[in-house]
Design a protein around this motif. Structure first.
Motif, short mmCIF file in Angstrom:
data_model
loop_
_atom_site.label_atom_id
_atom_site.label_comp_id
_atom_site.label_asym_id
_atom_site.label_seq_id
_atom_site.Cartn_x
_atom_site.Cartn_y
_atom_site.Cartn_z
N PHE A 95 35.87 41.69 33.48
CA PHE A 95 34.44 41.87 33.73
C PHE A 95 33.59 40.91 32.90
CE2 PHE A 95 34.94 44.39 29.89
CZ PHE A 95 33.73 44.21 29.22
N ALA A 96 32.49 40.48 33.51
CA ALA A 96 31.47 39.70 32.79
C ALA A 96 30.13 40.41 32.81
CB ALA A 96 31.33 38.31 33.42
N GLY A 97 30.06 41.55 33.54
CA GLY A 97 28.82 42.31 33.63
C GLY A 97 27.91 41.87 34.76
N GLU A 98 28.41 41.05 35.67
CA GLU A 98 27.61 40.53 36.78
C GLU A 98 27.41 41.61 37.84
OE1 GLU A 98 30.34 36.51 36.21
OE2 GLU A 98 30.30 37.56 38.13
N HIS A 99 26.23 41.67 38.41
CA HIS A 99 25.94 42.63 39.48
C HIS A 99 25.05 41.99 40.54
CE1 HIS A 99 27.51 46.23 37.35
NE2 HIS A 99 27.12 45.58 36.27
N ALA A 100 25.18 42.50 41.77
CA ALA A 100 24.38 42.02 42.91
C ALA A 100 24.55 40.52 43.12
CB ALA A 100 22.91 42.39 42.75
N PHE A 101 25.80 40.10 43.15
CA PHE A 101 26.15 38.69 43.31
C PHE A 101 25.42 38.06 44.50
CE2 PHE A 101 29.79 41.18 41.94
CZ PHE A 101 30.23 40.54 40.81
#
Length: 420
Positions: free
Chosen positions: A384-390
């Protein structure tokens, strides 16, 4: 204890991230150059210089836009395998990455986030369930007219911060570490020019995942399909009984595809899909491009056969026309490789647990550079990198999740040293 060191550590990930996202690195799927856009190298050059400024001498930016660097081992053990940490510098072609204005919403209170430069862009809590774990945290978004670039500049910043930590804490024992920053991941060419001999690593990890505490060890398998339709062209004023319009043939094919299944907008979990991504042409010839996704190669073949059969059915109404369907392999499910190297996944799960998190294995409805790297001889799951709503204007990441990702990376190299 390592956790105490982090309690007093001044993280650099967010400062780096805020700088990186303001550099436009959008890749271009229609380009035939490597990298697909020269502007990706603008960030690569920044990373090269920052790594040199950290004191690393073994840093290289090659002609293709790849950045390689080495963090020397601090352990006396000779059998610790070399690990690769990888993230990509490019951002998605789906939404512009030019003129990104990052905003930190400090101590987020749990309400919907309205983006100021386009107030129709609203990050609604009920549409982003992972936000429920972020109340009181600091949320980073763009301003509403661009994507943010957390995919994957959050991962880039986290690797850079982890490198900074390790170089300023030489008492932390770890083996040799290779850093790799790639271009063109978003257009499926992120590993095309990787020099595996130069990389010289045994196992790898991409830092390109979503929710806090997750590890992805399974991806889609992926093919690209190009359909070229050859119609029968003639002057439209004298076309009766003669003209077979390639655009209409291609449109009939698109209209025949189901909406309730086999489409990205109506599938989830382990369901694959057939997804048109590009349509161009004229009455004489039209070209349709698709991406085909499934978790198994058998599933891919079934969907490609389904598409061919649909095409054949449409052509029955156009006896003078023809079409060619061409399949190109993109990547395959990394799980086939990772299952042969269970330590690669287990060590990452342990690193996540040591950060005080609940570790969760997931399958990803997409791919990473690790998908191809795994089949190129570098088993490579995704942390995980914490990215959301790519790939959207609603993209967000939290400061606290980024800090945890840095901690996990540092834990990871220690776990490998301890267990070797």
């Amino acid at each position: 204890m390592l956790t105490n060191r982090f309690a007093n550590y001044s993280y650099t990930a967010v400062d780096r991230f805020l700088r990186y996202v303001q550099i436009d690195t959008q890749s271009d799927p229609q380009s035939t150059t490597n990298p697909s856009t020269e502007k990706q190298k603008d960030l690569s050059r920044v990373l090269e210089q920052e790594l040199r400024d950290m004191g690393l001498s073994d840093v290289e930016l090659d002609a293709w836009g790849y950045v390689y660097a080495t963090i020397p081992a601090t352990t006396d053990k000779a059998n610790v395998p070399t690990l690769c940490l990888c993230s990509h510098v490019d951002t998605s072609p789906d939404v512009t990455g030019a003129g990104v204005k990052p905003i930190i919403h400090t101590h987020w209170n749990g309400s919907d986030i309205v983006l100021p430069d386009d107030t129709t862009q609203v990050i609604r809590v009920h549409e982003h369930p992972d936000l429920q774990h972020q109340i009181g945290n600091d949320i980073i978004t763009a301003s509403g007219t661009t994507l943010l670039g957390a995919d994957n500049k959050a991962g880039v910043a986290e690797i850079m911060d982890a490198a900074h930590f390790l170089l300023t804490h030489p008492d932390v024992k770890h083996g040799r570490i290779r850093l790799l920053f790639t271009p063109d991941e978003e257009v499926g060419r992120g590993t095309e020019k990787v020099d595996m001999q130069k990389l010289d690593a045994r196992f790898g990890y991409t830092i390109d995942g979503e929710a806090l505490g997750t590890l992805e060890d399974e991806t889609f398998s992926a093919d690209a399909v190009t359909i070229t339709v050859q119609g029968v062209s003639t002057h439209p004023g004298f076309a009766k009984g003669k003209l077979e319009n390639a655009l209409k043939i291609a449109a009939d094919l698109l209209a025949s595809l189901p909406k309730e299944h086999l489409s990205p907008e109506t599938t989830e979990d382990k369901e694959g899909f057939v997804h048109p991504t590009r349509f161009e042409g004229n009455q004489d010839q039209a070209v349709l491009e698709f991406i085909i996704r499934d978790f198994t190669e058998v599933g891919l073949q079934e969907k490609e056969t389904y598409l061919q059969n649909k095409l054949n059915d449409v052509l029955k109404s156009y006896p003078g026309s023809s079409a060619q369907l061409l399949v190109k392999e993109q990547y395959r499910n990394m799980k086939k490789v990772l299952d042969q190297h269970p330590d690669v996944v287990e060590n990452a799960l342990e690193a996540i647990r040591r950060a005080g998190l609940s570790a969760e294995r997931r399958s990803i409805r997409g791919g990473t550079d690790g998908s191809r790297l795994s089949f190129m001889g570098l088993p490579c799951p995704n942390i995980f990198a914490g990215e959301h709503a790519f790939h959207s204007r609603l993209e967000w990441v939290s400061v606290q999740d980024m800090h945890k990702a840095v901690e996990v990376i540092v834990n990871l190299v220690q776990v490998w040293e301890e267990r070797s």
